[in-house]
Design a protein around this motif. Structure first.
Motif, mmCIF file in Angstrom:
data_model
loop_
_atom_site.group_PDB
_atom_site.id
_atom_site.type_symbol
_atom_site.label_atom_id
_atom_site.label_comp_id
_atom_site.label_asym_id
_atom_site.label_seq_id
_atom_site.Cartn_x
_atom_site.Cartn_y
_atom_site.Cartn_z
ATOM 1 N N ALA A 124 -43.728 -54.199 -35.879
ATOM 2 C CA ALA A 124 -45.111 -53.767 -36.069
ATOM 3 C C ALA A 124 -45.371 -52.468 -35.302
ATOM 4 O O ALA A 124 -46.019 -51.545 -35.821
ATOM 5 C CB ALA A 124 -46.074 -54.862 -35.625
ATOM 6 N N THR A 132 -40.859 -59.322 -34.643
ATOM 7 C CA THR A 132 -41.987 -58.925 -35.490
ATOM 8 C C THR A 132 -42.904 -57.962 -34.759
ATOM 9 O O THR A 132 -43.403 -56.983 -35.334
ATOM 10 C CB THR A 132 -42.782 -60.162 -35.940
ATOM 11 O OG1 THR A 132 -41.899 -61.093 -36.579
ATOM 12 C CG2 THR A 132 -43.879 -59.779 -36.918
ATOM 13 N N SER A 133 -43.126 -58.196 -33.472
ATOM 14 C CA SER A 133 -43.960 -57.294 -32.681
ATOM 15 C C SER A 133 -43.309 -55.920 -32.540
ATOM 16 O O SER A 133 -43.991 -54.887 -32.608
ATOM 17 C CB SER A 133 -44.220 -57.899 -31.290
ATOM 18 O OG SER A 133 -44.978 -59.085 -31.388
ATOM 19 N N LYS A 150 -51.097 -57.729 -36.979
ATOM 20 C CA LYS A 150 -50.043 -56.768 -36.658
ATOM 21 C C LYS A 150 -50.603 -55.584 -35.861
ATOM 22 O O LYS A 150 -49.999 -55.157 -34.870
ATOM 23 C CB LYS A 150 -49.383 -56.285 -37.947
ATOM 24 C CG LYS A 150 -48.631 -57.382 -38.701
ATOM 25 C CD LYS A 150 -48.093 -56.885 -40.034
ATOM 26 C CE LYS A 150 -47.361 -57.982 -40.777
ATOM 27 N NZ LYS A 150 -46.885 -57.542 -42.119
#
Length: 337
Positions: free
Chosen positions: A74, A70-71, A43
């Motif tokens: 993060a 998700t990126s 992450k």
């Protein structure tokens, strides 16, 4: 430094229950189905690649096996963690000891300039000729950013950004540090900033001459512009180090952009400190005590009084003229140097 940040996020437990942005990085190694989840290094690597290379979230899918959302998550949570962990250390206000160290270093490096670190400190805003959210920063030649104000969007210029920022809050609250220096035989007790000609005639700003008409102002303009380069470097280095700052950010909200910018400023100062280039290292014992308790009437009276001193045009012209004479009257050997 990367390992330090990851470990600090992973081991943070100062607040209970744990804030959601820290919980995001404290996931167990496997989920309920027994499948390995993304670890903190994946992450954090995703975030660093987005910040440093300007990589889009979708570009990291194959390399880190992370989806686009998700990126994004993060990045958002990493910025929140970075600000909460390091804001007090790497975006702190200068202490009296910091001011003294800057003064001593300035005398060592800038022998021909007015005798204080203010001569290579200035206020500036970054704009590129198209709609931007502007950054106001105060920096020294070691590239440490001492003050950063970022956030207001819309039609802005250097003046209204300065009016909205917290740069002179300590001065208006009569808590500014004493900066004693003598220039051309005159005693001063407040520091000043080198600034562009667009700024108002305030007692803490020394502006450059657009069209110097005599040898004295021509010489001073040359020295002043040589010192003012430091803030341009302080803008340029983070942009070179974090390419995300040079890219468009329309899909993001104002708050997310602000957190991203402040995270880049904090990481930039961490790099300066990590490379042992910082003039004034962090010392917990030198952090000033809490501000004195004042009544509402006392606060208003103090602010009105200090506002009058800040906007005193006579002091501005006196302060602007003294460094000119100071530099002009330097011995010949110092002029050549």
């Amino acid at each position: 430094m990367f390992i330090r940040i990851a470990k600090d996020i992973q081991t943070f437990d100062a607040i209970q229950p744990l804030p959601p942005h820290f919980q995001y990085f404290h996931n167990p190694p496997v989920d309920v189905a027994g499948v390995s989840t993304l670890n903190i290094f994946q992450k954090c690597t995703s975030v660093v690649r987005q910040l440093a290379y300007g990589a889009s979230a979708g570009q990291l899918d194959e390399y880190l096996e992370m989806g686009r959302q998700t990126s994004y998550d993060a990045m958002n949570n990493f910025c929140k963690c970075t600000i909460q962990l390091y804001h007090n250390e790497y975006m702190r206000k200068p202490t009296q000891e910091d001011v003294n160290r800057v003064t001593a270093k300035h005398l060592e490096v800038h022998e021909t300039a007015p005798p204080h670190g203010k001569a290579n400190t200035l206020v500036a805003t970054g704009d590129k000729g198209h709609p931007t959210i502007m950054l106001e920063a105060v920096a020294l030649y070691d590239l440490w950013i001492w003050n950063a104000y970022f956030g207001p969007a819309g039609s802005n210029n250097d003046i209204n950004i300065l009016n909205e920022s917290d740069l002179f809050d300590q001065l208006l609250e009569d808590r500014a540090h004493v900066v004693n220096f003598i220039a051309n035989g005159e005693q001063f007790t407040k520091g000043y900033y080198l600034a562009d000609g667009i700024y108002s005639e305030w007692s803490t700003l020394v502006k450059s001459f657009k069209c110097p008409m005599d040898p004295k102002t021509t010489k001073f303009k040359r020295y002043q512009e040589a010192a003012r380069k430091d803030v341009e470097r302080a803008f340029g280095v983070p942009q070179g180090r974090f390419h995300i700052l040079t890219h468009g950010a329309r899909p993001l909200s104002i708050n997310k952009i602000k957190r991203m910018m402040y995270s880049c400023v904090i990481l930039h100062n961490m790099v300066v400190d990590y490379n042992s280039r910082a003039i004034s290292p962090f010392d917990l014992e030198l952090i000033p005590e809490e501000r004195p308790v004042r009544t509402w009437d006392q606060r208003v009276g103090t602010q009105l009084c200090m506002m009058g001193e800040l906007r005193d045009r006579l002091t501005h012209h006196r302060l602007s003229g003294t460094p000119i004479e100071h530099i002009w009257n330097l011995p010949a050997q110092q002029r050549q140097r």
